[in-house]
Write a protein that holds these residues in place. Sequence first.
Motif, PDB file in Angstrom:
ATOM      1  N   PRO A  37       0.833  -1.214   0.000  1.00 61.43           N
ATOM      2  CA  PRO A  37       0.000   0.000   0.000  1.00 61.43           C
ATOM      3  C   PRO A  37       0.863   1.257   0.000  1.00 61.43           C
ATOM      4  N   GLU A  38       0.415   2.259  -0.747  1.00 60.08           N
ATOM      5  CA  GLU A  38       1.090   3.559  -0.810  1.00 60.08           C
ATOM      6  C   GLU A  38       0.063   4.647  -0.479  1.00 60.08           C
ATOM      7  N   PRO A  39      -0.028   5.058   0.809  1.00 55.28           N
ATOM      8  CA  PRO A  39      -1.016   6.078   1.189  1.00 55.28           C
ATOM      9  C   PRO A  39      -0.751   7.400   0.472  1.00 55.28           C
ATOM     10  N   GLN A  40      -1.833   8.038   0.060  1.00 57.57           N
ATOM     11  CA  GLN A  40      -1.755   9.343  -0.576  1.00 57.57           C
ATOM     12  C   GLN A  40      -2.287  10.405   0.388  1.00 57.57           C
ATOM     13  N   THR A  41      -2.270  11.646  -0.079  1.00 54.87           N
ATOM     14  CA  THR A  41      -2.747  12.761   0.747  1.00 54.87           C
ATOM     15  C   THR A  41      -4.227  12.562   1.119  1.00 54.87           C
ATOM     16  N   GLY A  42      -4.514  12.667   2.382  1.00 49.52           N
ATOM     17  CA  GLY A  42      -5.877  12.499   2.870  1.00 49.52           C
ATOM     18  C   GLY A  42      -6.201  11.109   3.365  1.00 49.52           C
ATOM     19  N   PHE A  43      -5.252  10.171   3.257  1.00 57.27           N
ATOM     20  CA  PHE A  43      -5.532   8.798   3.696  1.00 57.27           C
ATOM     21  C   PHE A  43      -5.697   8.716   5.205  1.00 57.27           C
ATOM     22  N   TRP A  44      -5.017   9.615   5.921  1.00 54.44           N
ATOM     23  CA  TRP A  44      -5.057   9.536   7.383  1.00 54.44           C
ATOM     24  C   TRP A  44      -6.421   9.894   7.943  1.00 54.44           C
ATOM     25  N   PHE A  45      -7.271  10.551   7.116  1.00 56.53           N
ATOM     26  CA  PHE A  45      -8.643  10.754   7.566  1.00 56.53           C
ATOM     27  C   PHE A  45      -9.367   9.416   7.723  1.00 56.53           C
ATOM     28  N   PRO A  67      -7.809   7.794  -1.388  1.00 59.50           N
ATOM     29  CA  PRO A  67      -6.391   8.186  -1.405  1.00 59.50           C
ATOM     30  C   PRO A  67      -5.443   7.042  -1.050  1.00 59.50           C
ATOM     31  N   LEU A  68      -5.482   5.973  -1.820  1.00 58.49           N
ATOM     32  CA  LEU A  68      -4.596   4.836  -1.585  1.00 58.49           C
ATOM     33  C   LEU A  68      -4.298   4.157  -2.905  1.00 58.49           C
ATOM     34  N   GLN A  69      -3.024   3.961  -3.175  1.00 57.48           N
ATOM     35  CA  GLN A  69      -2.588   3.245  -4.359  1.00 57.48           C
ATOM     36  C   GLN A  69      -1.812   2.003  -3.940  1.00 57.48           C
ATOM     37  N   TRP A  70      -1.689   1.072  -4.894  1.00 59.86           N
ATOM     38  CA  TRP A  70      -1.021  -0.189  -4.605  1.00 59.86           C
ATOM     39  C   TRP A  70       0.162  -0.372  -5.549  1.00 59.86           C
ATOM     40  N   ASP A  71       1.297  -0.697  -4.947  1.00 62.95           N
ATOM     41  CA  ASP A  71       2.495  -1.016  -5.732  1.00 62.95           C
ATOM     42  C   ASP A  71       2.495  -2.521  -5.974  1.00 62.95           C
ATOM     43  N   VAL A  72       2.076  -2.932  -7.164  1.00 68.72           N
ATOM     44  CA  VAL A  72       1.927  -4.353  -7.490  1.00 68.72           C
ATOM     45  C   VAL A  72       3.278  -4.918  -7.928  1.00 68.72           C
ATOM     46  N   PRO A  73       3.706  -6.057  -7.364  1.00 66.45           N
ATOM     47  CA  PRO A  73       4.981  -6.655  -7.799  1.00 66.45           C
ATOM     48  C   PRO A  73       4.918  -7.102  -9.252  1.00 66.45           C
TER      49      PRO A  73
END
Length: 396
Positions: A179-187, A241-247
């Motif tokens: 997981p790669e949190p983006q701006t606003g994910f902490w909400f 606001p969440l992206q995934w770094d897929v192997p």
Amino acid sequence: MLRPFDSLPRRGRGPLWRDPAARALVFQVLLLIGLASVIGLLVHNTLQNLDARGINTGFDFLDNRAGFSISQTLISYDGNSTYGRTFVIGLLNTLLVSALGIVAATIIGFTVGIARLSPNYLLAKLATVYVELFRNIPLLLQILFWYIAVIRSMPSPRQSLSLGDMVFLNGRGLFVPAPEPQTGFWFSVAALLAGSVAAMLMARYNRQRQSRTGRRLPMGWIIPALVLGLPVMVFLVSGSPLQWDVPALKGFNFSGGLTVLPELLALWIALSIYTAAFIAEIVRSGIQSVPKGQTEAARALSLPPRLTMNQVIIPQAMRVIIPQMTSQYLNLIKNSSLATAIGYPDLVAVFAGTTLNQVGQSVEIMAMTMAVYLVLSLLVSLLMNIYNARTALRER
């Protein structure tokens, strides 16, 4: 005028050595003095022997440069890192596999323990076979089996076992999206914490309401709505606001994503399955310790089997299960030290192994290692005893 008992002679206190309390105090003081003397003698002789052989003592070596690599680090680490940092890395790796093992062993153990009491003949016998098989094979052999015969025998990265083109398993480990949190994910994280707190408060209010009125709120959908629904709603409203770094396979191995080392995977599976076999028997015995009259009373009230198990049997069985399960948690934490057999960089392998071979200060290193396991065991015991005290029966 004297009363009849006033004329009798009063019995004195007698000599001090005849007082049981005084004798007990003297013996305890003598025992403490003897124990302190033995410990002081051992420490003095150890320091003298180390000094005679020219071996340095103290903890100054923790500031020296380590200069060796570690296959798994949860914090930053490079060639200029100190031995003190290797201690922290080994500790974190031990905590990681212990926490994962406790969670998995608890889930598997409860499932198998309840399955052993199932009226389904096949399911009950399969659960019995599981318990008798895994608890009677030494843990070290199970670790080696999962590592050498299963995971290391997996195909190469180019022939990896895949699940939906996102999760890959091969002889080099398990590769999952990171997981790669983006701006606003902490909400969303804040919403999850707030929902969890609200769920606990609602559960407490529901218990008070039930004891006062005999009625319960539909917590079966209220708790999921607070714990899961609220964070998901905030996540969607904030724009996901969440992206995934897929192997992805590049060359001869995967890059990107999150890599679970084969050593960690094998150790986690072995610890979980082995400990779960003992937890299953603890759960079975705890459930059977509940008087059958409780189950019959629940049936007389027309409670469904699932509600009977969750609300009547399990809460009473936990008073028997928790003390025994505490011992299994402690055993799992201590058994994680067997990771050195397959090269997983836990505290024993990194600090009591590689660091000890380079530094040579065995007394300090072994004392720190033993102190870590002692503190972890005492902390787990404290938390479990607090929970056990909250679930214990109280006289009114």
